[in-house]
Design a protein around this motif. Structure first.
Motif, PDB file in Angstrom:
ATOM      1  N   UNK A   1      97.082  81.770  41.308  1.00 24.28           N
ATOM      2  CA  UNK A   1      97.610  81.182  40.103  1.00 24.28           C
ATOM      3  C   UNK A   1      99.111  80.938  40.307  1.00 24.28           C
ATOM      4  N   UNK A   2      99.609  79.710  39.868  1.00 27.45           N
ATOM      5  CA  UNK A   2     101.024  79.428  40.083  1.00 27.45           C
ATOM      6  C   UNK A   2     101.930  80.296  39.215  1.00 27.45           C
ATOM      7  N   UNK A   3     103.114  80.560  39.708  1.00 28.59           N
ATOM      8  CA  UNK A   3     104.065  81.403  38.986  1.00 28.59           C
ATOM      9  C   UNK A   3     104.792  80.616  37.897  1.00 28.59           C
ATOM     10  N   UNK A   4     104.825  79.289  38.034  1.00 27.79           N
ATOM     11  CA  UNK A   4     105.516  78.490  37.017  1.00 27.79           C
ATOM     12  C   UNK A   4     104.759  77.176  36.828  1.00 27.79           C
ATOM     13  N   UNK A   5     104.995  76.498  35.698  1.00 22.77           N
ATOM     14  CA  UNK A   5     104.387  75.193  35.420  1.00 22.77           C
ATOM     15  C   UNK A   5     105.472  74.258  34.893  1.00 22.77           C
ATOM     16  N   UNK A   6     105.271  72.969  35.141  1.00 21.91           N
ATOM     17  CA  UNK A   6     106.211  71.977  34.623  1.00 21.91           C
ATOM     18  C   UNK A   6     105.797  71.546  33.235  1.00 21.91           C
ATOM     19  N   UNK A   7     106.783  71.379  32.370  1.00 24.23           N
ATOM     20  CA  UNK A   7     106.509  70.939  31.010  1.00 24.23           C
ATOM     21  C   UNK A   7     106.268  69.434  31.041  1.00 24.23           C
ATOM     22  N   UNK A   8     105.215  68.986  30.419  1.00 26.30           N
ATOM     23  CA  UNK A   8     104.908  67.561  30.362  1.00 26.30           C
ATOM     24  C   UNK A   8     105.674  66.948  29.197  1.00 26.30           C
ATOM     25  N   UNK A   9     106.564  66.023  29.516  1.00 25.90           N
ATOM     26  CA  UNK A   9     107.375  65.361  28.494  1.00 25.90           C
ATOM     27  C   UNK A   9     106.775  63.989  28.242  1.00 25.90           C
ATOM     28  N   UNK A  10     106.447  63.722  26.995  1.00 24.02           N
ATOM     29  CA  UNK A  10     105.885  62.419  26.654  1.00 24.02           C
ATOM     30  C   UNK A  10     107.015  61.405  26.523  1.00 24.02           C
ATOM     31  N   UNK A  11     106.735  60.140  26.817  1.00 26.50           N
ATOM     32  CA  UNK A  11     107.778  59.113  26.707  1.00 26.50           C
ATOM     33  C   UNK A  11     108.160  58.895  25.246  1.00 26.50           C
ATOM     34  N   UNK A  12     109.384  58.432  24.989  1.00 23.68           N
ATOM     35  CA  UNK A  12     109.806  58.205  23.601  1.00 23.68           C
ATOM     36  C   UNK A  12     108.988  57.083  22.967  1.00 23.68           C
ATOM     37  N   UNK A  13     108.773  57.216  21.679  1.00 25.23           N
ATOM     38  CA  UNK A  13     108.005  56.224  20.937  1.00 25.23           C
ATOM     39  C   UNK A  13     108.934  55.085  20.550  1.00 25.23           C
ATOM     40  N   UNK A  14     108.503  53.863  20.853  1.00 27.39           N
ATOM     41  CA  UNK A  14     109.309  52.696  20.495  1.00 27.39           C
ATOM     42  C   UNK A  14     108.941  52.248  19.087  1.00 27.39           C
ATOM     43  N   UNK A  15     109.922  52.241  18.218  1.00 31.39           N
ATOM     44  CA  UNK A  15     109.677  51.817  16.852  1.00 31.39           C
ATOM     45  C   UNK A  15     109.812  50.314  16.684  1.00 31.39           C
ATOM     46  N   UNK A  16     110.796  49.736  17.349  1.00 26.60           N
ATOM     47  CA  UNK A  16     111.058  48.300  17.232  1.00 26.60           C
ATOM     48  C   UNK A  16     110.979  47.677  18.626  1.00 26.60           C
ATOM     49  N   UNK A  17     110.665  46.393  18.678  1.00 24.15           N
ATOM     50  CA  UNK A  17     110.634  45.746  19.994  1.00 24.15           C
ATOM     51  C   UNK A  17     112.034  45.723  20.613  1.00 24.15           C
TER      52      UNK A  17
END
Length: 59
Positions: A1-17
């Motif tokens: 089992x790994x000792x650490x994991x990377x946090x998954x960061x979601x891309x920013x939500x685009x509100x306007x074009x």
């Protein structure tokens, strides 16, 4: 089992074009080339018209 994991960061939500960037004005050299080519094209058309008149037989 790994000792650490990377946090998954979601891309920013685009509100306007995305804003379109304004077009840059054409450069001076480009404008000069456009003028020369336009005049050359007009001259070529004019010369063709003159040749057509000369090719017709005179009555």
């Amino acid at each position: 089992m790994p000792a650490f994991t990377f946090e998954k960061i979601s891309p920013p939500v685009r509100g306007a074009p995305a804003a379109t960037t304004p077009k840059k004005p054409r450069g001076l050299i480009s404008q000069m080339m456009d003028r020369f080519s336009e005049r050359r094209a007009r001259r070529a058309l004019r010369d063709k018209r003159v040749m057509r008149r000369d090719d017709k037989p005179a009555e």
